[in-house]
Design a protein around this motif. Structure first.
Motif, PDB file in Angstrom:
ATOM      1  N   GLY A 243       0.773  -1.292   0.021  1.00 30.19           N
ATOM      2  CA  GLY A 243       0.093   0.112  -0.039  1.00 30.19           C
ATOM      3  C   GLY A 243       0.898   1.237  -0.145  1.00 30.19           C
ATOM      4  O   GLY A 243       2.174   1.203  -0.030  1.00 30.19           O
ATOM      5  N   TYR A 244       0.060   2.319   0.033  1.00 27.40           N
ATOM      6  CA  TYR A 244       0.688   3.923  -0.122  1.00 27.40           C
ATOM      7  C   TYR A 244       1.574   3.819   1.180  1.00 27.40           C
ATOM      8  O   TYR A 244       1.105   3.452   2.342  1.00 27.40           O
ATOM      9  CB  TYR A 244      -0.074   4.674  -0.036  1.00 27.40           C
ATOM     10  CG  TYR A 244      -0.796   4.949  -1.448  1.00 27.40           C
ATOM     11  CD1 TYR A 244      -0.107   5.168  -2.721  1.00 27.40           C
ATOM     12  CD2 TYR A 244      -2.339   4.780  -1.690  1.00 27.40           C
ATOM     13  CE1 TYR A 244      -0.926   5.349  -3.856  1.00 27.40           C
ATOM     14  CE2 TYR A 244      -2.785   4.740  -2.712  1.00 27.40           C
ATOM     15  CZ  TYR A 244      -2.304   5.104  -4.103  1.00 27.40           C
ATOM     16  OH  TYR A 244      -2.894   5.466  -5.279  1.00 27.40           O
ATOM     17  N   THR A 247       3.514   1.859   4.861  1.00 25.49           N
ATOM     18  CA  THR A 247       3.159   1.841   6.319  1.00 25.49           C
ATOM     19  C   THR A 247       3.150   0.368   6.760  1.00 25.49           C
ATOM     20  O   THR A 247       3.160   0.287   8.062  1.00 25.49           O
ATOM     21  CB  THR A 247       1.883   2.530   6.649  1.00 25.49           C
ATOM     22  OG1 THR A 247       0.730   1.801   5.809  1.00 25.49           O
ATOM     23  CG2 THR A 247       1.913   3.888   5.985  1.00 25.49           C
ATOM     24  N   TRP A 248       3.131  -0.687   5.994  1.00 29.14           N
ATOM     25  CA  TRP A 248       3.158  -2.201   6.760  1.00 29.14           C
ATOM     26  C   TRP A 248       4.296  -3.003   5.832  1.00 29.14           C
ATOM     27  O   TRP A 248       4.368  -3.082   4.743  1.00 29.14           O
ATOM     28  CB  TRP A 248       1.782  -2.788   6.481  1.00 29.14           C
ATOM     29  CG  TRP A 248       1.762  -4.110   7.200  1.00 29.14           C
ATOM     30  CD1 TRP A 248       1.563  -4.458   8.185  1.00 29.14           C
ATOM     31  CD2 TRP A 248       1.973  -5.399   6.366  1.00 29.14           C
ATOM     32  NE1 TRP A 248       1.751  -5.936   8.458  1.00 29.14           N
ATOM     33  CE2 TRP A 248       2.060  -6.514   7.242  1.00 29.14           C
ATOM     34  CE3 TRP A 248       2.414  -5.604   4.970  1.00 29.14           C
ATOM     35  CZ2 TRP A 248       2.222  -7.837   6.919  1.00 29.14           C
ATOM     36  CZ3 TRP A 248       2.495  -7.029   4.591  1.00 29.14           C
ATOM     37  CH2 TRP A 248       2.503  -8.234   5.567  1.00 29.14           C
ATOM     38  N   GLU A 249       5.267  -3.616   6.700  1.00 30.79           N
ATOM     39  CA  GLU A 249       5.953  -4.341   5.922  1.00 30.79           C
ATOM     40  C   GLU A 249       5.845  -5.698   6.438  1.00 30.79           C
ATOM     41  O   GLU A 249       5.668  -6.046   7.561  1.00 30.79           O
ATOM     42  CB  GLU A 249       7.564  -3.625   6.202  1.00 30.79           C
ATOM     43  CG  GLU A 249       8.669  -4.362   5.769  1.00 30.79           C
ATOM     44  CD  GLU A 249      10.020  -3.764   6.055  1.00 30.79           C
ATOM     45  OE1 GLU A 249      10.990  -4.573   6.372  1.00 30.79           O
ATOM     46  OE2 GLU A 249      10.170  -2.503   6.150  1.00 30.79           O
ATOM     47  N   GLN A 271      -8.881   3.578   9.593  1.00 27.31           N
ATOM     48  CA  GLN A 271      -9.202   2.183  10.024  1.00 27.31           C
ATOM     49  C   GLN A 271      -7.884   1.168   9.741  1.00 27.31           C
ATOM     50  O   GLN A 271      -7.812   0.208  10.613  1.00 27.31           O
ATOM     51  CB  GLN A 271     -10.344   1.439   9.821  1.00 27.31           C
ATOM     52  CG  GLN A 271     -10.438   1.035   8.315  1.00 27.31           C
ATOM     53  CD  GLN A 271     -11.743   0.167   8.132  1.00 27.31           C
ATOM     54  OE1 GLN A 271     -12.134  -0.769   8.447  1.00 27.31           O
ATOM     55  NE2 GLN A 271     -12.431   0.790   7.268  1.00 27.31           N
ATOM     56  N   GLY A 272      -7.006   1.492   8.646  1.00 26.63           N
ATOM     57  CA  GLY A 272      -6.277   0.468   8.236  1.00 26.63           C
ATOM     58  C   GLY A 272      -5.429  -0.197   9.323  1.00 26.63           C
ATOM     59  O   GLY A 272      -5.404  -1.395   9.414  1.00 26.63           O
ATOM     60  N   VAL A 290      -5.972   2.152   3.858  1.00 27.70           N
ATOM     61  CA  VAL A 290      -7.027   1.948   3.104  1.00 27.70           C
ATOM     62  C   VAL A 290      -6.951   2.897   1.796  1.00 27.70           C
ATOM     63  O   VAL A 290      -6.941   4.310   2.166  1.00 27.70           O
ATOM     64  CB  VAL A 290      -8.373   2.330   3.892  1.00 27.70           C
ATOM     65  CG1 VAL A 290      -9.617   2.280   2.825  1.00 27.70           C
ATOM     66  CG2 VAL A 290      -8.624   1.064   4.871  1.00 27.70           C
ATOM     67  N   SER A 291      -7.023   2.710   0.783  1.00 30.80           N
ATOM     68  CA  SER A 291      -6.875   3.551  -0.627  1.00 30.80           C
ATOM     69  C   SER A 291      -8.394   3.832  -0.926  1.00 30.80           C
ATOM     70  O   SER A 291      -9.194   3.322  -0.415  1.00 30.80           O
ATOM     71  CB  SER A 291      -6.077   2.937  -1.503  1.00 30.80           C
ATOM     72  OG  SER A 291      -6.389   1.839  -2.116  1.00 30.80           O
TER      73      SER A 291
END
Length: 346
Positions: A243-244, A247-249, A271-272, A290-291
């Protein structure tokens, strides 16, 4: 089909109205609030079902919302407008037989001059400082207003979702001081006020959010389910991101499903980090941001790849999603977007 399916259980909606009606007491009329397009679920379908369940009085926020409700419930059911008689509303109020809840002396003058003899109600401010006449203004126009036979006098509680909050008793006391002795039906309570007990019920209660399956009515039946199709599933290696903004790896190989919904569909971006979807009863964590149209979800732990994931439903309702997004169930419901395939049950 790549759009999600939003299922609206009208039987559950009706059951929630009947439950709140039972809590309102035999001597109290239970109305229904269907503003904001029936809290995002379709005002006409919602109002019609509630009328069949037994609701005989409805509330909307602005006059323009009254048209769909009037078509749904017929010519005789009272439909009250919280915003009162605004400039430009005269023809609509008259043609649709809507009842403005007058919020000020200015609105009262406008109404009595533009629609003499047309039904109206009065809204009083008992401490929320949002809408309604404050005590001094009400004292100044009270005799004039009562002489014109208003059909309802109401106020609104600011903290009814917090049962022990001192504001509830303060507003109850203020409302009684402003209205005791008048020969007009009175209304103070929406969903939260109903749950506070009979002292708050008066002649009419106005449940809103509880009808649609959300707090503070913890015993509400689930009204809304939302299922989102999976577009693609991919293997993400350790060290890769989703995602943009990265932020999550991934700290280990992960199977990531990309589902076809996002904040353009009313799914709150915030909420992501804390949100999740369901595969059956199994929780699947949302990954990354969330995109606009897409969300990544971890499906590594599932034995089989599903075709869709559920974002709302029994045990995972609008309040669960709201908690993850740092908001309230009202915002989740009223944000649900137009792209969904809407399916009504009941």
């Amino acid at each position: 089909m790549a759009t999600g399916t939003l299922t609206i259980d009208l039987d559950a909606l009706a059951a929630n109205w009947r439950a709140l009606d039972a809590k309102s007491g035999a001597s109290t009329e239970t109305a229904a609030v269907v503003k904001a397009d029936g809290y995002g679920l379709g005002a006409a379908r919602v109002a019609r079902k509630l009328a069949v369940a037994g609701a005989r009085r409805f509330f909307v926020a602005v006059a323009e919302e009254g048209a769909a409700v009037r078509d749904a419930v017929g010519p005789n059911a009272p439909i009250h407008v919280f915003s009162g008689h605004m400039a430009g509303d005269t023809d609509m109020l008259g043609d649709l037989n809507l009842i403005p809840m007058l919020n000020s002396a200015e609105q009262m003058v406008r109404h009595l001059e533009a629609l003499p003899g047309h039904p109206f109600g009065i809204q009083l401010d008992t401490g929320m400082n949002r809408l309604g006449m404050e005590p001094a203004e009400w004292a100044a126009v009270r005799d004039i207003a009562l002489a014109q036979s208003p059909v309802l006098v109401m106020s609104h509680l600011a903290c009814a979702d917090e049962p022990d909050h001192h504001m509830n008793r303060n507003q109850l006391r203020a409302f009684k001081e402003m209205t005791d002795g008048i020969n007009v039906p009175r209304s103070l309570s929406a969903t939260g006020g109903i749950l506070l007990g009979s002292d708050f019920h008066f002649d009419v209660t106005r449940p809103g959010i509880g009808l649609y399956g959300a707090r503070p009515f913890e015993d509400a039946a689930t009204v809304v389910s939302l299922d989102i199709p999976i577009i693609q599933i991919r293997e993400v290696l350790a060290g890769e991101t989703v995602g943009y903004g990265n932020t999550w790896e991934a700290d280990a190989p992960t199977r990531v499903a990309t589902i076809a919904a996002g904040y353009a569909d009313g799914l709150i971006r915030a909420q992501g980090p804390d949100g999740y979807a369901l595969a059956g009863k199994t929780r699947c964590k949302i990954l990354g941001r969330v995109s606009m149209d897409l969300i990544g979800v971890d499906v590594s732990h599932l034995e089989e790849d599903p075709e869709s994931l559920r974002l709302l439903g029994p045990g995972h309702g609008v309040d669960t999603m709201a908690d993850a997004a740092g908001t309230i169930g009202y915002e989740i419901l009223t944000s649900l977007g137009a792209r969904y395939n809407r399916r009504y049950k009941g």
